[in-house]
Design a protein around this motif. Sequence first.
Motif, PDB file in Angstrom:
ATOM      1  N   VAL A   1       0.839  -1.202   0.000  1.00  0.00           N
ATOM      2  CA  VAL A   1       0.000   0.000   0.000  1.00  0.00           C
ATOM      3  C   VAL A   1       0.874   1.252   0.000  1.00  0.00           C
ATOM      4  O   VAL A   1       0.562   2.236  -0.671  1.00  0.00           O
ATOM      5  CB  VAL A   1      -0.967   0.001   1.202  1.00  0.00           C
ATOM      6  CG1 VAL A   1      -1.666   1.339   1.337  1.00  0.00           C
ATOM      7  CG2 VAL A   1      -1.986  -1.108   1.063  1.00  0.00           C
TER       8      VAL A   1
ATOM      9  N   TYR B   1       1.827   3.876   6.318  1.00  0.00           N
ATOM     10  CA  TYR B   1       1.846   2.436   6.061  1.00  0.00           C
ATOM     11  C   TYR B   1       3.248   1.855   6.225  1.00  0.00           C
ATOM     12  O   TYR B   1       3.405   0.698   6.582  1.00  0.00           O
ATOM     13  CB  TYR B   1       1.291   2.126   4.673  1.00  0.00           C
ATOM     14  CG  TYR B   1      -0.205   2.314   4.604  1.00  0.00           C
ATOM     15  CD1 TYR B   1      -1.053   1.383   5.174  1.00  0.00           C
ATOM     16  CD2 TYR B   1      -0.761   3.425   3.982  1.00  0.00           C
ATOM     17  CE1 TYR B   1      -2.419   1.547   5.132  1.00  0.00           C
ATOM     18  CE2 TYR B   1      -2.125   3.602   3.936  1.00  0.00           C
ATOM     19  CZ  TYR B   1      -2.948   2.663   4.508  1.00  0.00           C
ATOM     20  OH  TYR B   1      -4.305   2.831   4.471  1.00  0.00           O
TER      21      TYR B   1
ATOM     22  N   GLU C   1       0.159   3.875  -2.838  1.00  0.00           N
ATOM     23  CA  GLU C   1      -0.440   5.135  -2.417  1.00  0.00           C
ATOM     24  C   GLU C   1       0.594   6.197  -2.043  1.00  0.00           C
ATOM     25  O   GLU C   1       0.311   7.383  -2.130  1.00  0.00           O
ATOM     26  CB  GLU C   1      -1.369   4.908  -1.211  1.00  0.00           C
ATOM     27  CG  GLU C   1      -2.539   4.006  -1.501  1.00  0.00           C
ATOM     28  CD  GLU C   1      -3.535   4.642  -2.440  1.00  0.00           C
ATOM     29  OE1 GLU C   1      -3.734   5.879  -2.361  1.00  0.00           O
ATOM     30  OE2 GLU C   1      -4.100   3.910  -3.262  1.00  0.00           O
TER      31      GLU C   1
END
Length: 69
Positions: A28, A37, A32
């Motif tokens: 992720v 994360y 992103e």
Amino acid sequence: MSLKGFHIVFIIFSTLLALGIGAWCIWVNLVEGAPIYLAGAIFSFVAAVALIVYGVWFYRKMKRLRIIT
């Protein structure tokens, strides 16, 4: 299955889950670009290492007490 056997299996599954969540957090982060994360991935991998250390310690303790052969 005894409670001790279940405990070892539970630690194994918890370790695999922590590794999986860490890998997902890295994926992720790459997709992103959210740095939170990356922190989650680091925490998950640290938790996985701690679970491995605890699992080995627990297994050796049960073996030393001759509860697990």
